[in-house]
Motif scaffolding. Structure first.
Motif, mmCIF file in Angstrom:
data_model
loop_
_atom_site.group_PDB
_atom_site.id
_atom_site.type_symbol
_atom_site.label_atom_id
_atom_site.label_comp_id
_atom_site.label_asym_id
_atom_site.label_seq_id
_atom_site.Cartn_x
_atom_site.Cartn_y
_atom_site.Cartn_z
ATOM 1 N N ALA A 1 25.103 33.657 30.448
ATOM 2 C CA ALA A 1 25.871 34.170 31.560
ATOM 3 C C ALA A 1 27.149 35.178 31.179
ATOM 4 C CB ALA A 1 26.559 32.854 32.210
ATOM 5 N N HIS A 2 27.610 34.787 29.886
ATOM 6 C CA HIS A 2 28.832 35.479 29.363
ATOM 7 C C HIS A 2 28.287 36.773 28.966
ATOM 8 C CE1 HIS A 2 32.819 35.954 28.722
ATOM 9 N NE2 HIS A 2 32.848 35.992 27.503
ATOM 10 N N TRP A 3 27.000 36.944 28.432
ATOM 11 C CA TRP A 3 26.409 38.056 27.922
ATOM 12 C C TRP A 3 26.305 39.074 29.082
ATOM 13 C CZ3 TRP A 3 26.281 40.793 23.418
ATOM 14 C CH2 TRP A 3 26.317 39.942 22.527
ATOM 15 N N ALA A 4 25.743 38.540 30.165
ATOM 16 C CA ALA A 4 25.458 39.282 31.353
ATOM 17 C C ALA A 4 26.609 39.758 31.935
ATOM 18 C CB ALA A 4 24.712 38.318 32.401
ATOM 19 N N HIS A 5 27.806 38.945 31.814
ATOM 20 C CA HIS A 5 29.094 39.271 32.385
ATOM 21 C C HIS A 5 29.718 40.483 31.592
ATOM 22 C CE1 HIS A 5 33.543 38.214 33.248
ATOM 23 N NE2 HIS A 5 33.126 39.233 34.242
ATOM 24 N N MET A 6 29.598 40.425 30.422
ATOM 25 C CA MET A 6 30.016 41.457 29.530
ATOM 26 C C MET A 6 29.482 42.917 29.652
ATOM 27 S SD MET A 6 32.705 40.181 28.069
ATOM 28 C CE MET A 6 32.845 39.431 29.728
ATOM 29 N N VAL A 7 28.104 42.891 29.864
ATOM 30 C CA VAL A 7 27.285 43.931 30.057
ATOM 31 C C VAL A 7 27.588 44.743 31.450
ATOM 32 C CG1 VAL A 7 24.885 45.080 30.424
ATOM 33 C CG2 VAL A 7 25.224 43.404 28.460
ATOM 34 N N ILE A 8 27.863 43.606 32.481
ATOM 35 C CA ILE A 8 27.953 44.304 33.965
ATOM 36 C C ILE A 8 29.371 44.671 33.919
ATOM 37 C CG2 ILE A 8 28.401 43.392 36.207
ATOM 38 C CD1 ILE A 8 25.861 41.652 35.295
ATOM 39 N N HIS A 9 30.516 44.095 33.175
ATOM 40 C CA HIS A 9 31.687 44.448 33.081
ATOM 41 C C HIS A 9 31.840 45.882 32.482
ATOM 42 C CE1 HIS A 9 36.194 43.641 33.138
ATOM 43 N NE2 HIS A 9 36.011 44.233 31.959
ATOM 44 N N GLY A 10 31.256 45.986 31.489
ATOM 45 C CA GLY A 10 31.425 47.067 30.708
ATOM 46 C C GLY A 10 30.851 48.468 31.488
ATOM 47 N N THR A 11 29.513 48.078 32.014
ATOM 48 C CA THR A 11 28.934 49.180 32.788
ATOM 49 C C THR A 11 29.558 49.702 33.886
ATOM 50 O OG1 THR A 11 26.833 48.344 31.891
ATOM 51 C CG2 THR A 11 26.584 49.765 33.532
ATOM 52 N N LEU A 12 30.270 48.582 34.652
ATOM 53 C CA LEU A 12 31.114 48.939 35.818
ATOM 54 C C LEU A 12 32.211 50.040 35.158
ATOM 55 C CD1 LEU A 12 31.102 45.618 37.851
ATOM 56 C CD2 LEU A 12 29.796 47.911 38.329
ATOM 57 N N HIS A 13 32.793 49.757 34.105
ATOM 58 C CA HIS A 13 33.898 50.671 33.354
ATOM 59 C C HIS A 13 33.097 51.915 33.258
ATOM 60 C CE1 HIS A 13 37.508 48.283 33.019
ATOM 61 N NE2 HIS A 13 36.989 47.244 32.079
ATOM 62 N N LEU A 14 32.068 52.034 32.872
ATOM 63 C CA LEU A 14 31.459 53.247 32.862
ATOM 64 C C LEU A 14 31.117 54.165 34.033
ATOM 65 C CD1 LEU A 14 28.740 52.511 30.021
ATOM 66 C CD2 LEU A 14 30.919 53.655 29.723
ATOM 67 N N LEU A 15 30.988 53.405 35.012
ATOM 68 C CA LEU A 15 30.879 54.016 36.436
ATOM 69 C C LEU A 15 32.323 54.312 37.276
ATOM 70 C CD1 LEU A 15 27.818 51.513 37.353
ATOM 71 C CD2 LEU A 15 27.884 54.032 37.316
ATOM 72 N N GLY A 16 33.148 53.902 36.429
ATOM 73 C CA GLY A 16 34.555 54.263 36.925
ATOM 74 C C GLY A 16 35.366 53.197 37.550
ATOM 75 N N PHE A 17 34.922 52.100 37.478
ATOM 76 C CA PHE A 17 35.795 50.904 37.846
ATOM 77 C C PHE A 17 36.791 50.465 37.073
ATOM 78 C CE2 PHE A 17 31.986 50.849 40.480
ATOM 79 C CZ PHE A 17 32.485 50.280 41.952
ATOM 80 N N ASP A 18 37.844 49.965 37.358
ATOM 81 C CA ASP A 18 39.058 49.631 36.593
ATOM 82 C C ASP A 18 39.654 48.276 36.916
ATOM 83 O OD1 ASP A 18 40.565 49.427 34.254
ATOM 84 O OD2 ASP A 18 40.510 51.574 33.833
ATOM 85 N N HIS A 19 40.428 47.521 36.084
ATOM 86 C CA HIS A 19 41.192 46.693 36.632
ATOM 87 C C HIS A 19 42.735 46.499 36.065
ATOM 88 C CE1 HIS A 19 40.446 45.050 32.439
ATOM 89 N NE2 HIS A 19 39.165 45.232 32.758
ATOM 90 N N ILE A 20 43.036 47.849 36.176
ATOM 91 C CA ILE A 20 44.472 48.159 35.615
ATOM 92 C C ILE A 20 45.468 47.627 36.615
ATOM 93 C CG2 ILE A 20 46.421 49.803 35.059
ATOM 94 C CD1 ILE A 20 43.876 51.598 33.919
ATOM 95 N N ASN A 21 45.382 47.787 37.958
ATOM 96 C CA ASN A 21 46.278 47.155 38.866
ATOM 97 C C ASN A 21 45.684 46.083 39.741
ATOM 98 O OD1 ASN A 21 45.074 48.422 41.193
ATOM 99 N ND2 ASN A 21 45.911 50.339 40.946
ATOM 100 N N ASP A 22 46.343 45.244 40.391
ATOM 101 C CA ASP A 22 45.722 44.092 41.125
ATOM 102 C C ASP A 22 44.758 44.377 42.251
ATOM 103 O OD1 ASP A 22 47.335 42.576 39.652
ATOM 104 O OD2 ASP A 22 48.974 42.208 41.203
ATOM 105 N N LYS A 23 45.080 45.822 43.002
ATOM 106 C CA LYS A 23 44.006 45.933 43.932
ATOM 107 C C LYS A 23 42.549 46.277 43.222
ATOM 108 C CE LYS A 23 42.985 49.179 47.749
ATOM 109 N NZ LYS A 23 43.413 50.513 48.261
ATOM 110 N N ASP A 24 42.759 47.103 42.053
ATOM 111 C CA ASP A 24 41.548 47.676 41.542
ATOM 112 C C ASP A 24 40.778 46.495 40.846
ATOM 113 O OD1 ASP A 24 41.847 50.210 42.313
ATOM 114 O OD2 ASP A 24 42.674 50.574 40.229
ATOM 115 N N ALA A 25 41.683 45.529 40.058
ATOM 116 C CA ALA A 25 41.135 44.227 39.593
ATOM 117 C C ALA A 25 40.261 43.519 40.575
ATOM 118 C CB ALA A 25 42.015 43.390 39.010
#
Length: 154
Positions: A104-128
C-alpha cells in the motif's frame, strides 16, 4: 489509455514491487487525465536519495519520492511526464513506522509522485486537500486504505 514505465532498480533492497505493479499504479494515477503517458521510475538507496534531495531540494537526507517533471517546450507534444526517484529503504521504513502494508505504501508513493508529474502539488492547504483527496480516491479504487488515516495494527 496506456502508460509506459521505464523502471530502473538501483537499490539493494529486496522488497521492491514488480514492474507490473509499478505500471498498474502509475496507470491508475494517470487515468482520465491523459491518453498516453511515459515516465521513468528509478528505485534508489539512501545515499543516492540524500544526494538528489540535497541537490534539488536543498534538504538533508533521503526522502521517500522525488518527482522531476519533463521540461519540454510547448511546441513539443510528447507524452513524457518525467522521472520519479523512489528511495526503497525510506519507503520500507515508513511503512513499518506508519503501520501500513508495504504494498500500500509503495502504491501511494508511485501515485503521489505521478500526480506531481501531472502538475498536482501540496504546497498550500487548498492544493494539498485536492491532491490528497485524489490520491485517496485512486488508492481506494485499487483496494488500498486511505493513506492519510491512521492504520490499525497489521
Amino acid at each position: 489509455m496506456s502508460v509506459s514505465v521505464d523502471l530502473q532498480i538501483a537499490s539493494e533492497c529486496q522488497d521492491i514491487p514488480t514492474t507490473e505493479q509499478f505500471i498498474q499504479w502509475a496507470t491508475a494515477a494517470v487515468n482520465n487525465l491523459k491518453n498516453h503517458a511515459e515516465l521513468s521510475i528509478r528505485v534508489i538507496d539512501e545515499e543516492e536519495g540524500a544526494e538528489l534531495n540535497l541537490t534539488y531540494r536543498q534538504k538533508q537526507g533521503p526522502t521517500n519520492v522525488l518527482s522531476f517533471p519533463a521540461e519540454l517546450p510547448e511546441a513539443v507534444e510528447l507524452p513524457l511526464l518525467g522521472d520519479l526517484a523512489i528511495c526503497a529503504p525510506v519507503v520500507i521504513r515508513e511503512a513499518a513506522e506508519q503501520n501500513k502494508s508495504l504494498e500500500a505504501h509503495w502504491a501511494h508513493m508511485v501515485i503521489h509522485g505521478t500526480l506531481h508529474l501531472l502538475g498536482f502539488d501540496h504546497i498550500n492547504d487548498k492544493d494539498a486537500e485536492i491532491m490528497e483527496s485524489l490520491e485517496t480516491k485512486i488508492l481506494m479504487e485499487l483496494d488500498f486504505p486511505n493513506p492519510y488515516q491512521p492504520s490499525e495494527s497489521l
